[in-house]
Design an enzyme around this catalytic site. Structure first.
Site, short mmCIF file in Angstrom:
data_model
loop_
_atom_site.label_atom_id
_atom_site.label_comp_id
_atom_site.label_asym_id
_atom_site.label_seq_id
_atom_site.Cartn_x
_atom_site.Cartn_y
_atom_site.Cartn_z
N CYS A 48 0.81 -1.22 0.00
CA CYS A 48 0.00 0.00 0.00
C CYS A 48 0.84 1.26 0.00
O CYS A 48 0.47 2.27 -0.62
CB CYS A 48 -0.95 0.00 1.20
SG CYS A 48 -0.12 -0.05 2.80
N HIS A 60 -2.07 0.61 7.16
CA HIS A 60 -2.41 0.92 5.77
C HIS A 60 -2.01 2.36 5.45
O HIS A 60 -1.87 3.20 6.35
CB HIS A 60 -3.91 0.72 5.56
CG HIS A 60 -4.32 0.69 4.13
ND1 HIS A 60 -3.79 -0.17 3.20
CD2 HIS A 60 -5.24 1.44 3.44
CE1 HIS A 60 -4.36 0.02 2.03
NE2 HIS A 60 -5.24 1.00 2.15
N ASP A 84 -8.05 5.48 -2.57
CA ASP A 84 -7.20 4.37 -2.17
C ASP A 84 -6.82 3.55 -3.39
O ASP A 84 -7.61 2.69 -3.83
CB ASP A 84 -7.92 3.49 -1.13
CG ASP A 84 -6.97 2.49 -0.47
OD1 ASP A 84 -5.82 2.37 -0.94
OD2 ASP A 84 -7.38 1.84 0.50
#
Length: 685
Positions: free
Chosen positions: A419, A463, A479
């Protein structure tokens, strides 16, 4: 006069003292260096050999050398720093050395007190329900040691360990009402585990600097980050983005917090603005693990409602002081609120567009191409998201090592990353295209406990995502990881890494990795629930919650009321304890016969006829008949029945004969009272 400084320690107390010291060290296992456990084994072995007569006590030179070496060991082990760990290690070393030289009752008493102190300081490091239960066991053992030390070392009959343990259990049980009263009523200055006591032990968690490998390392940790219970309806998992930090400065390799002043609005003065009032809010309580940092985790559009918390200008929740210990707080969020919908200030825009002057030329060229193709910022962001969704990007915890131009290598060569890679690359391109953007780090998702209705967020839920500022819309969340690995957002990290089998690869036997074993997973959730409620209702009982409890249940509004209540409670406890002791000291009878006989003797003693030790029942009743001539026939009848019952009866447990004797003794006792009150017949001398 004999003093405790010269009395020998009872032999049976030595094993209790060794056990007391050992059990008090268990809560220090997480931070105590291995060498100190070796010292504990050496001291325990030496002291036991002294107890058996196979070794002698250490001399002055040995003791002086041991003190110097252990002091140097503490200093060297903790790099000459003063912290909770170094202070507790020094206390442990002192207790062990005192145990080694222990000779007299006075020395043993000091060891007992130090064991209690070690047990108490252990709760600075461990406060879960398992540690609490162990603390009760350890307190019982230390109390047993204290009892055994007080026994006569020269007595012929020795008290067994079982007897000492039983007595210690009774003492702890009797202290329970006082403990509960002090817990609920004593003014809360803040639990010891919520005071800002700094530890030198490194905490697992995110920092204010993000390199791609940092979050990948967190994703291999099962340590607890926070627990959440919602006062309103629980949001969808895809909306559970727990914001911690906004990283808005990029140095060419890492994203970090910019060195700019950030305005903070502290509770309770913070109120929702007009934008907040138009959308639905979400209320929730969080129990956050210590991070040694002031930031708190919350959903988007947060309002600080808890004392000593505040909201920053970049929509983050922070505490006034770093979290050195676990903290519980309440927050309110408006996830659909418009944040900074007005035009950004010149300084804010400059910071949110900052990039190094050189590096990653391919990414910059792509940004220029997007700007030429789309004038509208929103369309550029949509094109970026589509690229991540439609191109052959791959989500993995083990990406290839990237070179100097890491973003170019990721976007155009390897296309494999975590991520942090996706968030960092998207913010870089957006900024290069002239769109204000920033990296946000925190946690996403969590494990929902359906039975107990709370969310558990662990370090492997760490994250990173993107926030982009668009005109009239303010800061919006995007995202890119969700485009590449939607399972990561909808189901969690384990599902996203199912093909690679990379979830917790370094912890093969972790219970989190073995969630497919149903009975083991149910047991894990049940134990986690117990710890959750322990943290929520016991460890989080602070001044504010005490005030709410006492006002709601007892109407106590001031400290004066609380102190009055405490004084009344202590007085009631002493009355109860005194009554209980008097009840315990009441005469004990083996059976109903002896109870009736004793009552008859006590009644006669009130009228001048006292029983003489060693006299028979026949002689006693003759004296009673002489004192009360008017009752001579009744007394003679009782004497005959009594002699038949005691000397001619083969079975003293015959209930019918026992009832006859008891009935006659009761009748005589009543006649004595009636005769004395009527003054018809005074007892003769």
């Amino acid at each position: 006069m004999t003093t405790t400084s010269s009395v020998q320690i009872p032999k049976g107390a030595v094993i209790w003292l060794l056990l007391a010291t050992a059990t008090s060290l268990v809560l220090h296992a997480s931070h105590l260096p291995l060498g100190f456990w070796g010292l504990a084994l050496v001291v325990a072995g030496w002291r036991w050999m002294v107890h058996l007569g196979r070794a002698s006590y250490p001399g002055k030179m040995v003791k002086a050398t041991a003190v110097v070496l252990t002091t140097l060991a503490v200093i060297v082990t903790f790099d000459r720093s003063i912290s909770l760990e170094s202070a507790s290690a020094f206390l442990i070393a002192a207790c062990l050395l005192k145990l080694l030289e222990m000779r007299t009752v006075r020395d043993a008493q000091i060891v007992v007190y130090m064991a209690f102190l070690l047990l108490a300081t252990g709760f600075l490091f461990q406060q879960d329900i398992g540690s609490a239960l162990w603390g009760i066991v350890s307190a019982g053992i230390i109390t047993s040691a204290m009892i055994s030390v007080q026994q006569n070392p020269y007595a012929e009959s020795k008290t067994s360990m079982r007897t000492n343990a039983a007595m210690a259990s009774r003492i702890l049980l009797l202290s329970l009402p006082m403990m509960l009263m002090l817990y609920f009523l004593f003014p809360r200055l803040g639990p010891l585990w919520s005071v800002g006591l700094q530890s030198s032990q490194a905490k697992t968690g995110m920092t204010d600097v993000m390199a791609p490998a940092d979050i990948a390392q967190l994703s291999q940790s099962t340590e607890l980050a926070l627990r959440v219970s919602f006062t309103d309806q629980r949001p969808a998992r895809s909306d559970l983005y727990w914001r911690g930090l906004t990283l808005d400065h990029y140095d060419g390799r890492r994203w970090q917090v910019a060195n700019t002043s950030r305005q903070v609005d502290w509770a309770p003065s913070v109120k929702p603005d007009v934008a907040h009032a138009r959308v639905q809010s979400i209320g929730y309580d969080i129990i956050q693990e210590p991070t040694d940092q002031p930031w708190l985790f919350a959903l988007r559009g947060v309002q600080a409602v808890e004392a000593n918390t505040g909201r920053t200008a970049d929509d983050r929740l922070i505490a006034r002081r770093p979290l050195y210990q676990r903290q519980r707080y309440h927050a309110q969020s408006w996830p659909q609120a418009i944040l900074d919908g007005a035009e950004l200030t010149a300084e804010a825009r400059r910071q949110q567009l900052q990039l190094p002057p050189q590096g990653n030329p391919k990414a910059r060229a792509w940004a220029d191409q997007l700007r030429r193709s789309f004038v509208d910022d929103q369309r550029i962001v949509a094109a970026l998201m589509n690229t991540f969704a439609e191109s052959s990007f791959h989500y993995t915890l083990q990406p290839q090592t990237l070179g100097q131009d890491d973003i170019d290598a990721f976007l155009f060569d390897t296309r494999r990353g975590f991520c942090a890679h996706y968030a960092g690359a998207m913010v870089f391109v957006a900024r290069a295209a002239g769109i204000p953007a920033r990296v946000v780090v925190g946690y996403q998702g969590g494990e929902w406990n359906e039975q107990e209705a709370y969310l558990t967020v662990r370090q492997f839920d760490a994250h990173a995502w993107v926030e982009v500022w668009l005109p009239s819309q303010g800061w919006l969340r995007f995202d890119p990881t969700a485009q590449v690995a939607p399972d990561r957002i909808e189901y969690g990290l384990q599902r996203a890494l199912a093909q690679e089998d990379d979830f917790l690869r370094e912890q093969f036997f972790s219970v989190h990795r073995l969630q497919h074993v149903q009975w083991l997973n149910r047991l894990r959730l049940q134990l986690d629930s117990i710890n959750y409620y322990w943290h929520r209702w016991v460890l989080s009982y602070d001044r504010q919650r005490q005030s709410q409890l006492l006002q709601g249940w007892l109407g106590m509004k001031t400290y004066q009321d609380i102190l009055y209540g405490l004084a009344i409670g202590v007085a009631l406890l002493f009355v109860f304890a005194s009554s209980w002791l008097l009840w315990q000291q009441r005469p004990r009878y083996r059976n109903r016969f002896f109870k009736a006989w004793t009552r008859l003797q006590k009644r006669a003693q009130r009228f001048g006829v006292a029983a003489v030790q060693g006299e028979t029942s026949n002689h006693y009743l003759q004296r009673l008949a002489h004192a009360f001539p008017a009752l001579r026939s009744e007394i003679a009848a009782l004497n005959r029945v009594l002699e038949a019952y005691l000397y001619r009866n083969d079975d003293l447990n015959d209930p019918e004969q026992t009832r006859v004797v008891i009935r006659q003794m009761q009748a005589l006792r009543w006649r004595l009272s009636a005769r004395h009150k009527s003054n018809h017949d005074q007892p003769h001398s």
